[in-house]
Write a protein that holds these residues in place. Structure first.
Motif, PDB file in Angstrom:
ATOM      1  N   TYR A   1       0.821  -1.211   0.000  1.00 20.46           N
ATOM      2  CA  TYR A   1       0.000   0.000   0.000  1.00 20.46           C
ATOM      3  C   TYR A   1       0.857   1.264   0.000  1.00 20.46           C
ATOM      4  O   TYR A   1       0.360   2.351   0.209  1.00 20.46           O
ATOM      5  N   ASN A   2       2.147   1.076  -0.227  1.00 20.88           N
ATOM      6  CA  ASN A   2       3.002   2.235  -0.438  1.00 20.88           C
ATOM      7  C   ASN A   2       3.472   2.278  -1.898  1.00 20.88           C
ATOM      8  O   ASN A   2       3.071   3.165  -2.653  1.00 20.88           O
ATOM      9  N   ILE A   3       4.272   1.294  -2.280  1.00 16.48           N
ATOM     10  CA  ILE A   3       4.931   1.332  -3.590  1.00 16.48           C
ATOM     11  C   ILE A   3       3.970   1.596  -4.768  1.00 16.48           C
ATOM     12  O   ILE A   3       4.275   2.407  -5.642  1.00 16.48           O
ATOM     13  N   PRO A   4       2.792   0.941  -4.834  1.00 14.86           N
ATOM     14  CA  PRO A   4       1.905   1.234  -5.963  1.00 14.86           C
ATOM     15  C   PRO A   4       0.969   2.412  -5.698  1.00 14.86           C
ATOM     16  O   PRO A   4       0.236   2.824  -6.581  1.00 14.86           O
ATOM     17  N   TYR A   5       0.947   2.944  -4.466  1.00  8.58           N
ATOM     18  CA  TYR A   5      -0.079   3.917  -4.098  1.00  8.58           C
ATOM     19  C   TYR A   5       0.466   5.275  -3.679  1.00  8.58           C
ATOM     20  O   TYR A   5      -0.315   6.160  -3.333  1.00  8.58           O
ATOM     21  N   ALA A   6       1.778   5.421  -3.601  1.00 10.94           N
ATOM     22  CA  ALA A   6       2.320   6.699  -3.143  1.00 10.94           C
ATOM     23  C   ALA A   6       3.553   7.059  -3.959  1.00 10.94           C
ATOM     24  O   ALA A   6       4.115   6.228  -4.674  1.00 10.94           O
ATOM     25  N   LYS A   7       3.944   8.312  -3.815  1.00 10.12           N
ATOM     26  CA  LYS A   7       5.046   8.811  -4.619  1.00 10.12           C
ATOM     27  C   LYS A   7       6.218   9.170  -3.703  1.00 10.12           C
ATOM     28  O   LYS A   7       7.369   8.930  -4.046  1.00 10.12           O
ATOM     29  N   GLU A   8       5.880   9.693  -2.528  1.00  7.33           N
ATOM     30  CA  GLU A   8       6.915  10.297  -1.693  1.00  7.33           C
ATOM     31  C   GLU A   8       7.012   9.695  -0.293  1.00  7.33           C
ATOM     32  O   GLU A   8       7.676  10.246   0.565  1.00  7.33           O
ATOM     33  N   VAL A   9       6.285   8.631  -0.034  1.00 11.43           N
ATOM     34  CA  VAL A   9       6.294   8.096   1.330  1.00 11.43           C
ATOM     35  C   VAL A   9       7.450   7.113   1.499  1.00 11.43           C
ATOM     36  O   VAL A   9       7.522   6.092   0.805  1.00 11.43           O
ATOM     37  N   PRO A  10       8.380   7.424   2.440  1.00 15.18           N
ATOM     38  CA  PRO A  10       9.505   6.491   2.649  1.00 15.18           C
ATOM     39  C   PRO A  10       8.985   5.133   3.126  1.00 15.18           C
ATOM     40  O   PRO A  10       8.018   5.065   3.872  1.00 15.18           O
ATOM     41  N   LEU A  11       9.660   4.080   2.701  1.00 14.80           N
ATOM     42  CA  LEU A  11       9.230   2.733   3.061  1.00 14.80           C
ATOM     43  C   LEU A  11       9.242   2.509   4.572  1.00 14.80           C
ATOM     44  O   LEU A  11       8.349   1.875   5.125  1.00 14.80           O
ATOM     45  N   ARG A  12      10.272   3.027   5.230  1.00 17.93           N
ATOM     46  CA  ARG A  12      10.333   2.814   6.677  1.00 17.93           C
ATOM     47  C   ARG A  12       9.079   3.378   7.349  1.00 17.93           C
ATOM     48  O   ARG A  12       8.473   2.761   8.212  1.00 17.93           O
ATOM     49  N   LYS A  13       8.680   4.561   6.871  1.00 17.87           N
ATOM     50  CA  LYS A  13       7.481   5.195   7.435  1.00 17.87           C
ATOM     51  C   LYS A  13       6.242   4.299   7.214  1.00 17.87           C
ATOM     52  O   LYS A  13       5.502   4.000   8.155  1.00 17.87           O
ATOM     53  N   SER A  14       6.022   3.871   5.981  1.00 17.79           N
ATOM     54  CA  SER A  14       4.801   3.095   5.717  1.00 17.79           C
ATOM     55  C   SER A  14       4.852   1.738   6.412  1.00 17.79           C
ATOM     56  O   SER A  14       3.850   1.263   6.947  1.00 17.79           O
ATOM     57  N   ILE A  15       6.027   1.123   6.456  1.00 16.16           N
ATOM     58  CA  ILE A  15       6.113  -0.185   7.114  1.00 16.16           C
ATOM     59  C   ILE A  15       5.849  -0.037   8.608  1.00 16.16           C
ATOM     60  O   ILE A  15       5.103  -0.816   9.204  1.00 16.16           O
ATOM     61  N   GLU A  16       6.416   0.991   9.221  1.00 17.63           N
ATOM     62  CA  GLU A  16       6.179   1.174  10.656  1.00 17.63           C
ATOM     63  C   GLU A  16       4.707   1.503  10.928  1.00 17.63           C
ATOM     64  O   GLU A  16       4.129   1.035  11.909  1.00 17.63           O
ATOM     65  N   ASP A  17       4.110   2.285  10.036  1.00 11.79           N
ATOM     66  CA  ASP A  17       2.680   2.581  10.213  1.00 11.79           C
ATOM     67  C   ASP A  17       1.834   1.310  10.088  1.00 11.79           C
ATOM     68  O   ASP A  17       0.815   1.165  10.753  1.00 11.79           O
ATOM     69  N   TRP A  18       2.279   0.425   9.200  1.00 12.94           N
ATOM     70  CA  TRP A  18       1.540  -0.837   9.054  1.00 12.94           C
ATOM     71  C   TRP A  18       1.867  -1.824  10.182  1.00 12.94           C
ATOM     72  O   TRP A  18       1.061  -2.694  10.499  1.00 12.94           O
ATOM     73  N   GLN A  19       3.047  -1.686  10.774  1.00 13.69           N
ATOM     74  CA  GLN A  19       3.316  -2.516  11.965  1.00 13.69           C
ATOM     75  C   GLN A  19       2.354  -2.106  13.079  1.00 13.69           C
ATOM     76  O   GLN A  19       1.893  -2.941  13.849  1.00 13.69           O
TER      77      GLN A  19
END
Lengths: 137, 482, 482, 137
Positions: B174-192
């Motif tokens: 829900y980051n790589i195909p859905y966002a442009k500028e969101v760092p992976l660490r941020k999205s992964i931690e939010d999903w954790q």
């Protein structure tokens, strides 16, 4: 063909990237100088890029149905910035749900777009329209 | 792996999350747990999905969401009754997915004024907990949140307290195909955080299903990349206490490849669960009917829908996500949505007692896809040196994981897929994928066969032809005649 | 086998045939041959079908026919343009099929008066040679006569002289499922006339395709019975000089069985052609999408159509006959007819580069179906003692060949088919089929598995449940809950 | 249930045999005495069988679209033969093409049929109707 600058982007919160990449490829292949802003582009970014690149046309895509909200006021911003003459195209799945395209076209033309393209338009059609409108044929 | 987020720390961050929009104040974990416990078991997604798996059938689920609550409920009821959906969705609008709740609010207001939905989904955060519960109470089957939100913490808090019992997504998908500028660490931690929240529910006796978003960018994604990412998200989720996880795969279009990939994904996932000592996870699968461009003609669209249903049924996927005959035209009417469900139902019913027969080509395909996915996962684990999140972050930065056509700038974007002469999706440009020469030769050889048939070198034009092919009534893109 | 009908004798009987209705006087063999020779090769059915076979694709063909000439031409043009049909049909009305030309005439007149077709097909005999030629001239692809006529001698004379280049049917397949009181010897001899007529055209350099009617009664016909009958009609046809023959099979619904049956049919037919010394026959195949009861709902009907297209494409049938989403409701509109074609086209295109993978179950299925069909053909040949027609007559009388649910009183009607637990059509009551214990045990064992799953003994009620199953959205009929 | 005779058949040049066989089975199972004339039954054969069997109802099927032509005048023949009171049912794909069923029903009722059944009717529905109309419930 002398260098013609175009600005390309997907407006709003829309992340549909594939058509955008194909359009960039096809427009570049057709001889245009393409400034591709990618996905999730704000109205302000379109205006800024058009100013900076001296673009002859701006191609706005919207695939996710929010096009109506996202595009409202864009033409006014171009006029404010003195970009009255820049061609404004829009295309994609512009509204939520299945609507008569002629109705959609009327609506977006009223919003100041010069051309409105339905879902499934091939890049060739946009290129043909650009060449006509820019007197390149 | 670092283990579950500490409860105290989790509860601390909850306060911040809930404060980001007024409806956050409505959420209480205790109330949420109690609400779920009072629901009848047939409304629990994880429970029903487990039953579906045991019965060996393929359940059907649509996508659907509109801006206004009553219209949304009416839509879901229609899909349940007319479409006989086994599971219902609530698709979230694109503003909410970007946490742009102000704009979502404007969308609700404009929808009210215009008398039609001006949003492409249901803005659940703006509505809050109680309208969500109204949805759950008005329908008779489990409901899942489907979206595309890099930071879905508040959305999860509200919808889970609201009685939804499945949540799609993940820090990668829900980051790589859905966002442009969101760092992976941020999205992964939010999903954790989301996974930890579900872990909390699990600790308190409430099973919430988590589903990875298999299709990624939806077009020509090589299955091994999907499988690797699914397994990484599975590991991230179970680490936080998720007990019901659904692996997802988007249809590629070649039957043999699709079935082999689905089976290979499960086998490999089970292997990794075992290796990391997670034993009590209900693992299920979802297969997405073709997610790329559709034919505009409805009769042709029905064929694409049916072909996806055939692959799902023969592969014995536990669930299939259904397209509609309006796919090429944008958000479908409810009637078109129900039609997609009916076509799919007819196929999965007719095929429920049939199975895909094991053959050599299938075994080879499965072996290769597992080999590829394993190479990616292993290299990611190595890069993480014990820290899975860091590993994923580094793997994307290095192109060890690379999703074609993704908008995110945290995705290297150096690989290029293309179909081979049987329509199977292969890799034309490998970028930095950690593949050995055997794998590379396998792909090259298959693509060479196609190139020879078509009398052209594989190129980006071939990829474009493939992207448009199904919409134009083919699977393998034909060279254009100028 | 007795060889070709003597030319003099044939020409003698032609006089009688042509005298049975005024339009017969319009027919001249010389004129017919010349007319065909003047047609462009792309309008010749046999030529185009041979090309299709060489290319390895699956061509698509609808069913269509209405009472009035101009409307019929408009319909075919629509199906050619909108539906992109590779081959066109002219379906003949049911009165003409029974040689009731007076009633057909009344149907034409009533259709004119009512402004809509009151007949379920095109009454070609009543129109005569020149209107038929108008059809051929107005369309750009080959056109076939499709009907169900036990005595099709005059129909063949008129339509072939009229430029049609393919003729469906046969002395068995257009009698047993289409008539009640016509003796087999009569229909077979009348069809030997038709085949001899086609042989005459062949002798004069005009290739006319002959197609057997594979589906028979359309519902749960065990494939081995179809195959045996097809092979007998093939032998009858080539004996009279037919050079292009299409074997037909109706979809049963289990993919493995359908593919195995189609392949087994071709292999066995080639074996018999070789054995009887016929070397220059173009053998092709046609697969009929499910011919039994359809769901009334169109979205569900599209699924059934697509599933038939999948089986045809994976089996690499040379041609598929297409159903429409109106199937359950009677004769379709032209739009619905084109929709069936489009769904089918999308499937056969997407699957054209994919193939059914050889597996053990397929090999077993093919071995068994050939064994069964061979047993029937061999016993029929024995019963004939050198006279194939007599053999067929005796085989039907004895129940060595037995078609389930046939209206003909010359069919024993003692066998009963039912689906097994995978949906494959098996035989529940063998009647007098000449099957050995191995074959019988194979069927019994498969049906037993189903009986155990459903907790009931196989019975006529099970057969009824199977007949209704697809219409109700299943393949294997469920026990009804009272 | 005391013995109730029924006549069953597919009218005209129609050879659709499967539904006919199923209907025979279901009606017999439901306790009726069924005289099944099979397929390709003429109007005269229906009248004759109804007379000979003292039938309470005659069930006419037509699956091939010619039902309109084939059924015209049947009721008159029944009246002529003094069979005014015999129930006349008809069902199947009665006309060529997709037509509104209520229109088809109106047409066949005007032709003297007591009940008209649409395509896809299950035997149970015919049985229920028979029991109602014959006062057997």
């Amino acid at each position: 063909m002398k260098e013609v600058n175009l600005v390309l982007g997907v407006i709003g919160a829309d992340v549909h990237a594939i058509g955008n990449k194909i359009l960039e490829y096809a427009l570049t292949n057709a001889g245009f100088k393409v400034h591709n802003l990618g996905v999730m582009v704000s109205q302000e970014e379109f205006v800024k890029a058009a100013l900076e690149t001296d673009a002859k046309a701006v191609l706005v895509s919207s695939l996710y149905g929010h096009g109506e909200i996202d595009c409202r006021g864009l033409k006014e911003k171009f006029i404010e910035a003195g970009l009255d003459d820049v061609l404004l195209y829009v295309g994609g799945n512009l509204v939520v749900g299945k609507q008569d395209f002629s109705e959609v076209e009327r609506k977006f033309k009223a919003m100041g777009f010069d051309r409105v393209f339905p879902p499934g338009t091939m890049p060739e059609e946009a290129i043909k329209a650009l060449k006509e409108d820019l007197g390149l044929i | 792996m670092k283990g579950k987020i500490d409860l105290e720390k989790f509860l601390q961050s909850r306060k911040e999350v809930l404060a980001t929009w007024p409806t956050g104040a409505e959420v209480s974990l205790e109330d949420g747990v109690n609400y779920h416990k009072a629901l009848p078991p047939e409304k629990n997604f994880a429970v029903k999905l487990k039953k579906v798996k045991e019965e060996g059938i393929t359940a059907i689920q649509p996508r659907a969401g509109v801006a206004l609550l009553n219209e949304h409920i009416a839509l879901l009821k229609y899909l349940e009754k007319e479409g006989e959906a086994d599971f219902l969705p609530t698709t979230i609008d694109s503003y909410t997915r970007q946490n742009r709740y102000q704009e979502a609010q404007r969308g609700i207001e404009e929808s009210l004024a215009e008398g039609r939905s001006m949003l492409n989904g249901f803005p659940a955060v703006n509505y809050g907990v109680y309208p969500c519960r109204k949805i759950i109470e008005e329908v008779n089957v489990p409901v899942q949140v489907r979206h595309g939100t890099p930071d879905a913490r508040l959305l999860a808090e509200i919808t889970l307290a609201g009685g939804f019992s499945s949540f799609e997504g993940g820090g990668i998908t829900y980051n790589i195909p859905y966002a442009k500028e969101v760092p992976l660490r941020k999205s992964i931690e939010d999903w954790q955080y989301v996974d930890r929240l579900i872990g909390y529910y699990a600790e308190h006796g409430v099973l919430i299903n988590r589903e990875s978003f298999g299709p990624l960018t939806g077009t020509l994604v090589p299955p091994s990349i999907t499988i690797a990412i699914n397994i990484l998200e599975l590991l991230l989720a179970v680490e936080q206490g998720v007990k019901s996880f659904t692996l997802g795969l988007g249809q590629c279009g070649n039957l043999n490849q699709d079935v082999a990939a689905l089976h290979g994904m499960v086998e490999l996932a089970e292997e990794y669960l075992k290796r990391f000592g997670f034993q009590d996870v209900d693992l299920t699968t979802v297969f997405h009917q073709w997610m790329g461009g559709f034919p505009q003609d409805e009769a042709r669209a029905f064929a694409v829908i049916a072909w996806g249903a055939v692959a799902a049924a023969l592969a014995k996927a536990n669930k299939v996500i259904v397209k509609t005959p309006h796919e090429a035209l944008g958000v479908p009417t409810k009637e078109a949505n129900a039609q997609g469900l009916k076509t799919t139902r007819q196929i999965v019913n007719m095929l429920k007692d049939q199975r895909f027969m094991v053959n050599e080509e299938y075994l080879l395909e499965k072996e290769m896809v597992k080999k590829e996915a394993r190479a990616i996962v292993e290299r990611t684990l190595e890069l993480g040196e014990g820290d899975l999140v860091a590993g994923i972050e580094r793997a994307f930065a290095a192109g060890v994981i690379d999703v074609p056509f993704a908008p995110s700038r945290f995705n290297l974007g150096k690989i290029l897929p293309a179909r081979d002469d049987t329509g199977a999706v292969r890799i034309l440009e490998f970028g930095n994928l950690p593949f050995d020469s055997e794998i590379r030769e396998f792909h090259r050889e298959r693509l060479k066969r196609r190139g020879e048939k078509e009398g052209r070198e594989p190129s980006f034009q071939m990829v474009i032809d493939d992207i448009y092919a199904i919409g134009k009534g083919m699977l393998v893109g034909k060279p254009r005649t100028k």
